[in-house]
Design a protein around this motif. Structure first.
Motif, PDB file in Angstrom:
ATOM      1  N   ALA A  22     105.912  51.883 -16.054  1.00  0.00           N
ATOM      2  CA  ALA A  22     106.529  51.750 -17.369  1.00  0.00           C
ATOM      3  C   ALA A  22     105.535  51.080 -18.295  1.00  0.00           C
ATOM      4  N   GLN A  23     105.476  51.558 -19.495  1.00  0.00           N
ATOM      5  CA  GLN A  23     104.558  50.979 -20.475  1.00  0.00           C
ATOM      6  C   GLN A  23     105.267  49.831 -21.187  1.00  0.00           C
ATOM      7  N   PRO A  24     104.703  48.636 -21.198  1.00  0.00           N
ATOM      8  CA  PRO A  24     105.328  47.523 -21.892  1.00  0.00           C
ATOM      9  C   PRO A  24     105.468  47.820 -23.380  1.00  0.00           C
ATOM     10  N   SER A  25     106.521  47.302 -23.981  1.00  0.00           N
ATOM     11  CA  SER A  25     106.731  47.543 -25.409  1.00  0.00           C
ATOM     12  C   SER A  25     106.086  46.468 -26.271  1.00  0.00           C
ATOM     13  N   VAL A  26     105.715  45.354 -25.677  1.00  0.00           N
ATOM     14  CA  VAL A  26     105.034  44.288 -26.404  1.00  0.00           C
ATOM     15  C   VAL A  26     103.830  43.834 -25.590  1.00  0.00           C
ATOM     16  N   SER A  27     102.881  43.269 -26.283  1.00  0.00           N
ATOM     17  CA  SER A  27     101.693  42.768 -25.595  1.00  0.00           C
ATOM     18  C   SER A  27     102.035  41.521 -24.788  1.00  0.00           C
ATOM     19  N   VAL A  28     101.350  41.371 -23.696  1.00  0.00           N
ATOM     20  CA  VAL A  28     101.444  40.169 -22.881  1.00  0.00           C
ATOM     21  C   VAL A  28     100.082  39.505 -22.975  1.00  0.00           C
ATOM     22  N   THR A  29     100.070  38.239 -23.338  1.00  0.00           N
ATOM     23  CA  THR A  29      98.797  37.549 -23.502  1.00  0.00           C
ATOM     24  C   THR A  29      98.247  37.106 -22.150  1.00  0.00           C
ATOM     25  N   PRO A  30      96.940  36.915 -22.084  1.00  0.00           N
ATOM     26  CA  PRO A  30      96.367  36.371 -20.851  1.00  0.00           C
ATOM     27  C   PRO A  30      97.001  35.033 -20.460  1.00  0.00           C
ATOM     28  N   ASP A  31      97.348  34.198 -21.444  1.00  0.00           N
ATOM     29  CA  ASP A  31      97.979  32.912 -21.135  1.00  0.00           C
ATOM     30  C   ASP A  31      99.341  33.099 -20.482  1.00  0.00           C
ATOM     31  N   GLU A  32     100.115  34.076 -20.942  1.00  0.00           N
ATOM     32  CA  GLU A  32     101.421  34.345 -20.336  1.00  0.00           C
ATOM     33  C   GLU A  32     101.261  34.841 -18.904  1.00  0.00           C
ATOM     34  N   VAL A  33     100.287  35.713 -18.699  1.00  0.00           N
ATOM     35  CA  VAL A  33     100.024  36.216 -17.346  1.00  0.00           C
ATOM     36  C   VAL A  33      99.541  35.079 -16.457  1.00  0.00           C
ATOM     37  N   ARG A  34      98.655  34.251 -16.985  1.00  0.00           N
ATOM     38  CA  ARG A  34      98.115  33.116 -16.225  1.00  0.00           C
ATOM     39  C   ARG A  34      99.238  32.176 -15.796  1.00  0.00           C
ATOM     40  N   THR A  35     100.188  31.908 -16.686  1.00  0.00           N
ATOM     41  CA  THR A  35     101.317  31.041 -16.364  1.00  0.00           C
ATOM     42  C   THR A  35     102.143  31.632 -15.230  1.00  0.00           C
ATOM     43  N   TYR A  36     102.400  32.932 -15.300  1.00  0.00           N
ATOM     44  CA  TYR A  36     103.144  33.602 -14.236  1.00  0.00           C
ATOM     45  C   TYR A  36     102.386  33.515 -12.906  1.00  0.00           C
ATOM     46  N   LEU A  37     101.088  33.811 -12.955  1.00  0.00           N
ATOM     47  CA  LEU A  37     100.280  33.780 -11.734  1.00  0.00           C
ATOM     48  C   LEU A  37     100.209  32.383 -11.138  1.00  0.00           C
TER      49      LEU A  37
ATOM     50  N   ARG B  73      89.657  34.819  -9.164  1.00  0.00           N
ATOM     51  CA  ARG B  73      90.113  33.609  -9.857  1.00  0.00           C
ATOM     52  C   ARG B  73      91.222  33.993 -10.832  1.00  0.00           C
ATOM     53  N   LEU B  74      92.185  33.099 -11.025  1.00  0.00           N
ATOM     54  CA  LEU B  74      93.322  33.422 -11.890  1.00  0.00           C
ATOM     55  C   LEU B  74      92.917  33.703 -13.331  1.00  0.00           C
ATOM     56  N   ASP B  75      91.884  33.028 -13.828  1.00  0.00           N
ATOM     57  CA  ASP B  75      91.453  33.286 -15.204  1.00  0.00           C
ATOM     58  C   ASP B  75      91.048  34.743 -15.399  1.00  0.00           C
ATOM     59  N   SER B  76      90.188  35.231 -14.545  1.00  0.00           N
ATOM     60  CA  SER B  76      89.722  36.613 -14.713  1.00  0.00           C
ATOM     61  C   SER B  76      90.819  37.611 -14.365  1.00  0.00           C
ATOM     62  N   LEU B  77      91.667  37.277 -13.406  1.00  0.00           N
ATOM     63  CA  LEU B  77      92.777  38.160 -13.047  1.00  0.00           C
ATOM     64  C   LEU B  77      93.762  38.264 -14.209  1.00  0.00           C
ATOM     65  N   ALA B  78      94.074  37.151 -14.844  1.00  0.00           N
ATOM     66  CA  ALA B  78      94.991  37.158 -15.987  1.00  0.00           C
ATOM     67  C   ALA B  78      94.435  38.002 -17.132  1.00  0.00           C
ATOM     68  N   GLU B  79      93.145  37.861 -17.408  1.00  0.00           N
ATOM     69  CA  GLU B  79      92.512  38.654 -18.473  1.00  0.00           C
ATOM     70  C   GLU B  79      92.598  40.152 -18.154  1.00  0.00           C
ATOM     71  N   ALA B  80      92.283  40.494 -16.905  1.00  0.00           N
ATOM     72  CA  ALA B  80      92.311  41.903 -16.498  1.00  0.00           C
ATOM     73  C   ALA B  80      93.719  42.474 -16.595  1.00  0.00           C
ATOM     74  N   LEU B  81      94.696  41.732 -16.109  1.00  0.00           N
ATOM     75  CA  LEU B  81      96.071  42.223 -16.136  1.00  0.00           C
ATOM     76  C   LEU B  81      96.601  42.337 -17.560  1.00  0.00           C
ATOM     77  N   ALA B  82      96.274  41.367 -18.406  1.00  0.00           N
ATOM     78  CA  ALA B  82      96.726  41.432 -19.800  1.00  0.00           C
ATOM     79  C   ALA B  82      96.159  42.679 -20.480  1.00  0.00           C
ATOM     80  N   GLY B  83      94.919  43.016 -20.162  1.00  0.00           N
ATOM     81  CA  GLY B  83      94.330  44.241 -20.713  1.00  0.00           C
ATOM     82  C   GLY B  83      95.052  45.484 -20.234  1.00  0.00           C
ATOM     83  N   LEU B  84      95.462  45.491 -18.989  1.00  0.00           N
ATOM     84  CA  LEU B  84      96.176  46.640 -18.454  1.00  0.00           C
ATOM     85  C   LEU B  84      97.600  46.741 -19.003  1.00  0.00           C
TER      86      LEU B  84
END
Length: 91
Positions: A5-20, A76-87
């Protein structure tokens, strides 16, 4: 990687990092504020089995499929969060 499913809003790297951080903290049995995002996950005793579990959790949480190699490409969570936010960025 294919998306479910394609997200309808952007997720920031910080939001992903918090989840991770919350996921890793639960697995490592530590408070989330003690999880450093700039160190390899292996420093928390997390192994390849957990990496696959985390991939499944990410897929469930964000409604998308990811290649399990993302954990090895971004240990590392920093790079993983950035990668996931881009996806997760809407297209």
């Amino acid at each position: 990687m294919s998306e479910l499913a394609q997200p309808s809003v952007s997720v920031t790297p910080d939001e992903v990092r918090t989840y991770l951080c919350a996921c890793v903290a639960a697995q490592a049995q530590l408070p989330a504020d003690q999880i450093r995002t700039d160190v390899p996950l292996s420093e928390y005793g997390l192994d390849s089995v957990y990496a696959l579990t985390l991939c499944a959790d990410i897929e469930d949480h964000y409604g998308m499929e990811i290649d399990s190699t993302v954990m090895w490409d971004h240990p590392r969570l920093d790079s993983l969060a950035e990668a996931l936010a881009g996806l997760l960025a809407p297209r």
